[in-house]
Write an enzyme that holds these catalytic residues in place. Structure first.
Site, PDB file in Angstrom:
ATOM      1  N   GLY A  54       4.919  39.376 -40.379  1.00 51.88           N
ATOM      2  CA  GLY A  54       4.089  39.668 -41.543  1.00 51.88           C
ATOM      3  C   GLY A  54       3.728  38.406 -42.294  1.00 51.88           C
ATOM      4  O   GLY A  54       3.784  37.302 -41.753  1.00 51.88           O
ATOM      5  N   CYS A  55       3.372  38.562 -43.552  1.00 48.32           N
ATOM      6  CA  CYS A  55       2.997  37.416 -44.391  1.00 48.32           C
ATOM      7  C   CYS A  55       4.104  36.375 -44.408  1.00 48.32           C
ATOM      8  O   CYS A  55       5.261  36.691 -44.660  1.00 48.32           O
ATOM      9  CB  CYS A  55       2.713  37.915 -45.804  1.00 48.32           C
ATOM     10  SG  CYS A  55       2.484  36.592 -47.006  1.00 48.32           S
ATOM     11  N   PHE A  56       3.745  35.128 -44.162  1.00 43.77           N
ATOM     12  CA  PHE A  56       4.782  34.099 -44.077  1.00 43.77           C
ATOM     13  C   PHE A  56       5.418  33.747 -45.415  1.00 43.77           C
ATOM     14  O   PHE A  56       6.464  33.118 -45.459  1.00 43.77           O
ATOM     15  CB  PHE A  56       4.295  32.834 -43.372  1.00 43.77           C
ATOM     16  CG  PHE A  56       2.933  32.299 -43.758  1.00 43.77           C
ATOM     17  CD1 PHE A  56       2.390  32.468 -45.026  1.00 43.77           C
ATOM     18  CD2 PHE A  56       2.183  31.582 -42.820  1.00 43.77           C
ATOM     19  CE1 PHE A  56       1.151  31.947 -45.371  1.00 43.77           C
ATOM     20  CE2 PHE A  56       0.939  31.062 -43.142  1.00 43.77           C
ATOM     21  CZ  PHE A  56       0.416  31.246 -44.422  1.00 43.77           C
ATOM     22  N   TRP A  57       4.814  34.159 -46.523  1.00 44.65           N
ATOM     23  CA  TRP A  57       5.421  33.882 -47.829  1.00 44.65           C
ATOM     24  C   TRP A  57       6.829  34.468 -47.920  1.00 44.65           C
ATOM     25  O   TRP A  57       7.773  33.801 -48.351  1.00 44.65           O
ATOM     26  CB  TRP A  57       4.572  34.471 -48.948  1.00 44.65           C
ATOM     27  CG  TRP A  57       3.211  33.869 -49.110  1.00 44.65           C
ATOM     28  CD1 TRP A  57       2.768  32.658 -48.651  1.00 44.65           C
ATOM     29  CD2 TRP A  57       2.090  34.475 -49.780  1.00 44.65           C
ATOM     30  NE1 TRP A  57       1.448  32.473 -49.000  1.00 44.65           N
ATOM     31  CE2 TRP A  57       1.017  33.562 -49.687  1.00 44.65           C
ATOM     32  CE3 TRP A  57       1.896  35.685 -50.435  1.00 44.65           C
ATOM     33  CZ2 TRP A  57      -0.242  33.831 -50.249  1.00 44.65           C
ATOM     34  CZ3 TRP A  57       0.655  35.959 -50.993  1.00 44.65           C
ATOM     35  CH2 TRP A  57      -0.399  35.039 -50.897  1.00 44.65           C
TER      36      TRP A  57
END
Length: 234
Positions: A54-57
């Site tokens: 998913g989002c790397f954040w």
């Protein structure tokens, strides 16, 4: 749906904005899972693991709060250097996955433990080409291995979890050799730490760090290991 679109929608919704003030759950709930039956042999020297979920954040944020991690960098894996930029990767046509390169000390944390955190806290490995509100191949679940041993450990662990029926659906995580990793733009680094109150982070990612602290207390560190330590805010 791209994050920019989602954030605009959330910002316009008063009820959701109020809910973000005290995040109570992640978009994908953590799952208590067994430790790997097969793990990498102890070794010396800093090692590298690359995962996508998913989002790397949020992925970066979780591992920055994990003991034994020397560095965790957001970036792109699975595609070429020519298209390894956020705007192009966001089209979902480049073959990249938003990924995190994890440098770790195997004397303090094993590759298997990294995968246990990855499958339990970081994301839902049963979702195909999406995580929570983010949809597209760039948000797929993937493990990019840097050695045959990592491949063996990852594949054995997926089989172990599937056989134990830990999740309600089969794991869709793809395991493949890392060809190259390209660091993301500077503004994506340390994003969770720098923007903890942003609605997307507060709702989707802060609870993942809270779950790390709850489920993996022995592996949790309060102070994150940042890429740009001088930019961190308290």
């Amino acid at each position: 749906m791209r994050r920019s679109t989602l954030l605009s929608m959330l910002a316009a919704t008063t009820a959701l904005t109020l809910a973000f003030a005290v995040p109570s759950r992640a978009a994908e709930e953590a799952v208590v899972i067994p430790t790997p039956a097969v793990d990498a042999a102890p070794t010396s020297g800093i090692q590298t693991a690359v995962v996508a979920g998913g989002c790397f954040w949020g992925v970066q944020g979780v591992f920055q709060h994990t003991a034994g991690i020397v560095n965790a960098v957001s970036g792109y894996a699975g595609g070429t250097k020519a298209t390894a930029d956020y705007q192009t990767v966001s089209t979902g046509t480049t073959g990249h996955a938003e990924s995190v390169e994890i440098k770790y000390d195997p004397k303090k944390i094993s590759y298997g433990k990294i995968l246990q955190i990855y499958f339990s806290v970081v994301h839902d490995p049963t979702q195909l080409n999406r995580q929570g509100p983010d949809v597209g191949t760039q948000y797929r679940s993937a493990i990019f291995t840097t050695s045959e041993e990592q491949k063996k450990v990852a594949e054995a662990y997926i089989a172990q979890l599937n056989d134990a029926k830990v999740f309600k659906k089969p794991i869709v995580t793809k395991v493949g050799a890392l060809e190259a990793f390209y660091p993301a733009e500077a503004y994506h680094q340390d994003y969770l730490t720098l923007h903890p109150h942003q609605p997307y982070i507060a709702y989707n990612d802060i609870p993942k760090v809270e779950n790390l602290k709850k489920l993996f207390a022995d592996n949790y560190v309060e102070k994150p290991t940042l890429v740009n330590a001088s930019k961190a805010t308290n």
